[in-house]
Design a protein around this motif. Structure first.
Motif, short mmCIF file in Angstrom:
data_model
loop_
_atom_site.label_atom_id
_atom_site.label_comp_id
_atom_site.label_asym_id
_atom_site.label_seq_id
_atom_site.Cartn_x
_atom_site.Cartn_y
_atom_site.Cartn_z
N GLU A 62 0.84 -1.19 0.00
CA GLU A 62 0.00 0.00 0.00
C GLU A 62 0.87 1.24 0.00
N LYS A 63 0.54 2.21 -0.80
CA LYS A 63 1.35 3.42 -0.95
C LYS A 63 1.43 4.19 0.37
N GLY A 64 2.64 4.59 0.72
CA GLY A 64 2.85 5.38 1.94
C GLY A 64 3.05 4.55 3.19
N LYS A 65 2.88 3.24 3.10
CA LYS A 65 3.07 2.38 4.26
C LYS A 65 4.52 1.90 4.30
N THR A 66 5.07 1.80 5.50
CA THR A 66 6.48 1.46 5.64
C THR A 66 6.70 0.14 6.37
N TRP A 67 5.66 -0.46 6.92
CA TRP A 67 5.88 -1.69 7.68
C TRP A 67 5.81 -2.92 6.76
N HIS A 68 6.33 -4.00 7.25
CA HIS A 68 6.36 -5.27 6.54
C HIS A 68 7.17 -5.19 5.23
N ARG A 69 8.20 -4.37 5.21
CA ARG A 69 9.03 -4.26 4.01
C ARG A 69 9.80 -5.54 3.73
N HIS A 70 10.11 -6.28 4.77
CA HIS A 70 10.92 -7.49 4.62
C HIS A 70 10.05 -8.74 4.64
N GLY A 71 8.81 -8.60 4.29
CA GLY A 71 7.92 -9.74 4.28
C GLY A 71 8.04 -10.55 3.00
N VAL A 72 7.08 -11.43 2.81
CA VAL A 72 7.05 -12.31 1.65
C VAL A 72 6.61 -11.52 0.41
N ASN A 73 7.32 -11.70 -0.71
CA ASN A 73 6.94 -10.99 -1.93
C ASN A 73 5.80 -11.73 -2.64
N LYS A 74 5.38 -11.20 -3.80
CA LYS A 74 4.21 -11.76 -4.50
C LYS A 74 4.49 -13.16 -5.04
N ALA A 75 5.71 -13.39 -5.53
CA ALA A 75 6.04 -14.70 -6.07
C ALA A 75 6.02 -15.77 -4.97
N GLU A 76 6.60 -15.44 -3.83
CA GLU A 76 6.61 -16.38 -2.71
C GLU A 76 5.19 -16.59 -2.18
N LYS A 77 4.41 -15.51 -2.15
CA LYS A 77 3.03 -15.62 -1.68
C LYS A 77 2.24 -16.59 -2.55
N GLY A 78 2.44 -16.51 -3.87
CA GLY A 78 1.75 -17.41 -4.77
C GLY A 78 2.18 -18.86 -4.59
N HIS A 79 3.47 -19.05 -4.30
CA HIS A 79 3.99 -20.40 -4.08
C HIS A 79 3.34 -21.04 -2.86
N PHE A 80 3.24 -20.27 -1.78
CA PHE A 80 2.62 -20.80 -0.56
C PHE A 80 1.11 -20.98 -0.74
N ALA A 81 0.49 -20.08 -1.49
CA ALA A 81 -0.96 -20.20 -1.72
C ALA A 81 -1.28 -21.45 -2.52
N LYS A 82 -0.41 -21.82 -3.44
CA LYS A 82 -0.61 -23.03 -4.24
C LYS A 82 -0.59 -24.28 -3.36
N ALA A 83 0.25 -24.22 -2.31
CA ALA A 83 0.32 -25.36 -1.38
C ALA A 83 -0.78 -25.31 -0.33
N GLY A 84 -1.48 -24.17 -0.25
CA GLY A 84 -2.56 -24.03 0.72
C GLY A 84 -2.08 -23.83 2.15
N VAL A 85 -0.89 -23.17 2.31
CA VAL A 85 -0.33 -22.94 3.64
C VAL A 85 -0.05 -21.46 3.81
N THR A 86 0.17 -21.05 5.05
CA THR A 86 0.54 -19.67 5.32
C THR A 86 1.98 -19.42 4.91
N CYS A 87 2.34 -18.15 4.73
CA CYS A 87 3.69 -17.78 4.30
C CYS A 87 4.70 -18.16 5.38
N LYS A 88 5.84 -18.65 4.95
CA LYS A 88 6.85 -19.14 5.88
C LYS A 88 8.17 -18.39 5.71
N ARG A 89 8.91 -18.31 6.80
CA ARG A 89 10.21 -17.62 6.80
C ARG A 89 11.31 -18.50 6.25
N PHE A 90 11.38 -19.75 6.71
CA PHE A 90 12.41 -20.68 6.28
C PHE A 90 11.81 -21.72 5.33
N VAL A 91 12.47 -21.94 4.21
CA VAL A 91 12.05 -22.95 3.25
C VAL A 91 13.27 -23.80 2.88
#
Length: 222
Positions: A62-91
């Motif tokens: 979201e424009k102007g927001k500064t938090w969660h900058r080091h979170g999961v990107n869109k590609a990783e989000k799609g990978h986890f969504a395909k598996a039906g699990v929440t986003c993970k830090r270690f893979v």
């Protein structure tokens, strides 16, 4: 390898066994890990299970927001969504013999190991930065008298006429730590399945909260 799991290092403590002996142990928060992908021989050329560990927040776009900058990107989000699990830090990938028995989203918990099992623990050691030859390589110091002028130097580096070079492997100052190390044949002292804790006899490499890969040992008992 039939069983493995990802864990984070909690710290060290000591416990008493039933016979009254005191045992120093490393406490590991092992799992629960979820299966995020299954590698097959037909599709990938080898058999393995990809697992995720520790929840991670998504990036905030979201424009102007500064938090969660080091979170999961869109590609990783799609990978986890395909598996039906929440986003993970270690893979990580685990080459298990029974990889075909797992399914996407299935969990691997600490109870895959039991008391008395022998394991191999792999982790990144603590980084020590730039260190001298005495601390890094265990070399001896020189005389500490005032006129010595040779106290903590690494010693002679090369010879004069023959072979007129520095041998490979010469202990010299440099970066210390931060290496991938595996300690083999450690003993599992206790497993707390409710809290997903594994207590391992002795020390395990890495800092607290660091990632540790626990695998069934490759050493064969005589």
């Amino acid at each position: 390898m039939k069983k493995a799991i990802l864990a984070t290092k909690v710290g060290m403590t000591q416990i008493f066994k039933e016979d009254g002996s005191l045992v120093p142990v490393t406490v590991l928060q092992a799992g629960p890990c979820v299966v995020t992908q299954i590698k097959t021989v037909d599709n990938d050329g080898y058999s393995a299970v990809q697992v995720g560990f520790v929840d991670k927040k998504e990036k905030n776009f979201e424009k102007g927001k500064t938090w969660h900058r080091h979170g999961v990107n869109k590609a990783e989000k799609g990978h986890f969504a395909k598996a039906g699990v929440t986003c993970k830090r270690f893979v990580r990938e685990l080459k298990l013999e029974n990889a075909d028995e797992y399914s996407l989203g299935s969990e691997i918990k600490a109870d895959v190991f039991a008391e008395g099992d022998k394991i191999d623990a792999t982790a990144i050691t603590k980084g020590k930065g730039f260190q001298g030859a005495i601390k890094k390589c265990g070399q001896h110091r020189g005389p500490m008298a005032h006129g010595s002028k040779f106290h903590r130097h690494q010693g002679s580096n090369g010879t004069s006429s023959d072979p007129s070079r520095v041998f490979k492997g010469k202990g010299m100052p440099g970066h210390m730590g931060g290496l991938r190390v595996t300690v083999q044949n450690l003993e599992v002292v206790k497993v707390d399945a409710d809290k997903n804790l594994i207590l391992v006899k002795g020390a395990v490499p890495g800092p607290k909260k660091g990632l540790v890969t626990i695998k069934e040992t490759v050493k064969v008992e005589a």
